[in-house]
Design a protein around this motif. Sequence first.
Motif, short mmCIF file in Angstrom:
data_model
loop_
_atom_site.label_atom_id
_atom_site.label_comp_id
_atom_site.label_asym_id
_atom_site.label_seq_id
_atom_site.Cartn_x
_atom_site.Cartn_y
_atom_site.Cartn_z
N GLU A 35 -11.48 37.73 86.36
CA GLU A 35 -11.48 37.03 87.64
C GLU A 35 -12.82 36.38 87.96
N GLY A 36 -13.88 36.73 87.23
CA GLY A 36 -15.19 36.14 87.46
C GLY A 36 -15.49 35.04 86.45
N ARG A 37 -16.26 34.07 86.87
CA ARG A 37 -16.58 32.93 85.99
C ARG A 37 -17.39 33.35 84.78
N LEU A 38 -18.38 34.21 84.98
CA LEU A 38 -19.20 34.65 83.84
C LEU A 38 -18.39 35.47 82.86
N GLY A 39 -17.54 36.34 83.39
CA GLY A 39 -16.68 37.13 82.52
C GLY A 39 -15.72 36.26 81.73
N LEU A 40 -15.17 35.26 82.40
CA LEU A 40 -14.28 34.32 81.71
C LEU A 40 -15.01 33.58 80.60
N LEU A 41 -16.23 33.18 80.88
CA LEU A 41 -17.01 32.47 79.87
C LEU A 41 -17.24 33.35 78.65
N ILE A 42 -17.56 34.58 78.89
CA ILE A 42 -17.82 35.51 77.78
C ILE A 42 -16.54 35.85 77.03
N LEU A 43 -15.45 36.11 77.76
CA LEU A 43 -14.21 36.55 77.12
C LEU A 43 -13.39 35.41 76.53
N THR A 44 -13.47 34.23 77.15
CA THR A 44 -12.59 33.15 76.70
C THR A 44 -13.31 31.91 76.23
N GLY A 45 -14.61 31.83 76.49
CA GLY A 45 -15.36 30.65 76.09
C GLY A 45 -15.21 29.49 77.06
N SER A 46 -14.59 29.73 78.21
CA SER A 46 -14.39 28.69 79.21
C SER A 46 -14.52 29.30 80.60
N MET A 47 -15.06 28.53 81.52
CA MET A 47 -15.21 29.02 82.88
C MET A 47 -14.02 28.62 83.77
N THR A 48 -13.05 27.93 83.20
CA THR A 48 -11.87 27.53 83.95
C THR A 48 -11.06 28.77 84.32
N PRO A 49 -10.78 28.99 85.60
CA PRO A 49 -9.99 30.16 85.99
C PRO A 49 -8.63 30.18 85.30
N LEU A 50 -8.14 31.37 85.03
CA LEU A 50 -6.86 31.51 84.35
C LEU A 50 -5.73 30.87 85.16
N MET A 51 -5.86 30.88 86.48
CA MET A 51 -4.82 30.31 87.34
C MET A 51 -4.70 28.81 87.17
N MET A 52 -5.77 28.17 86.67
CA MET A 52 -5.76 26.72 86.50
C MET A 52 -5.43 26.29 85.08
N ARG A 53 -5.13 27.25 84.22
CA ARG A 53 -4.80 26.93 82.83
C ARG A 53 -3.29 26.84 82.66
N ASN A 54 -2.87 25.98 81.73
CA ASN A 54 -1.44 25.87 81.48
C ASN A 54 -1.01 26.96 80.48
N SER A 55 0.28 27.06 80.27
CA SER A 55 0.82 28.11 79.41
C SER A 55 0.28 28.04 77.99
N ALA A 56 0.14 26.84 77.45
CA ALA A 56 -0.35 26.69 76.08
C ALA A 56 -1.79 27.21 75.96
N GLU A 57 -2.61 26.95 76.95
CA GLU A 57 -4.00 27.44 76.93
C GLU A 57 -4.04 28.96 77.03
N LEU A 58 -3.17 29.52 77.87
CA LEU A 58 -3.12 30.98 77.99
C LEU A 58 -2.62 31.62 76.71
N ILE A 59 -1.62 31.01 76.09
CA ILE A 59 -1.10 31.54 74.83
C ILE A 59 -2.18 31.49 73.75
N ASP A 60 -2.91 30.39 73.68
CA ASP A 60 -4.00 30.27 72.70
C ASP A 60 -5.08 31.32 72.95
N MET A 61 -5.42 31.54 74.21
CA MET A 61 -6.43 32.53 74.55
C MET A 61 -5.99 33.93 74.12
N LEU A 62 -4.75 34.29 74.47
CA LEU A 62 -4.24 35.62 74.12
C LEU A 62 -4.07 35.77 72.62
N GLN A 63 -3.66 34.71 71.95
CA GLN A 63 -3.52 34.75 70.49
C GLN A 63 -4.89 34.97 69.82
N SER A 64 -5.92 34.32 70.35
CA SER A 64 -7.25 34.52 69.78
C SER A 64 -7.73 35.95 70.02
#
Length: 171
Positions: A96-125
């Motif tokens: 839920e935090g921007r810094l945590g997202l950057l570290i865990l996903t490599g992007s500061m874009t909130p998960l709520m603003m990502r589309n399904s394909a981006e979320l699937i790619d993130m979880l697959q990685s």
Amino acid sequence: MERRTFITTALAGTACLALGVNYCSSDHLSVNAKLDDKHRLLFSVLLPVFLDGALPDVPALKRDAENRTLDAIEHTISILPKESQLELEQLLDLLEGRLGLLILTGSMTPLMMRNSAELIDMLQSWRTSFMEMMVTAYQGLRELVMASYYSAPEHWSRLHYAKPNFLQEMK
């Protein structure tokens, strides 16, 4: 010192510092007995990704199934051991935090603003990551969502599972 070594060291140091500041400055040390609105929103974003194909196609039924699953997630978290609750709380706070997202996903874009394909790619990685922590995070979130969804008897038919009736036959 080579330029690559300097840049790599600087990035690693910055990531460690950001993680430390994010970890120490937040009040996530107390375990929430219930999902707050943020965690509920976070799980509502992840549910369609994890439950792709399992949720009903009718919008009203889908919404009801998602709400029942969110309630089941809340209940499931409440019965987890305290250590597991703390670990899950840390992961959710990082997501839920921007810094945590950057570290865990490599992007500061909130998960709520990502589309399904981006979320699937993130979880697959995460699922195929060489870091065991990422694999554990993926498996924990997936198992929590799947167990919470399929704990409801109305979803058992999709698994071709029927409640045992041997106790009724003994009466």
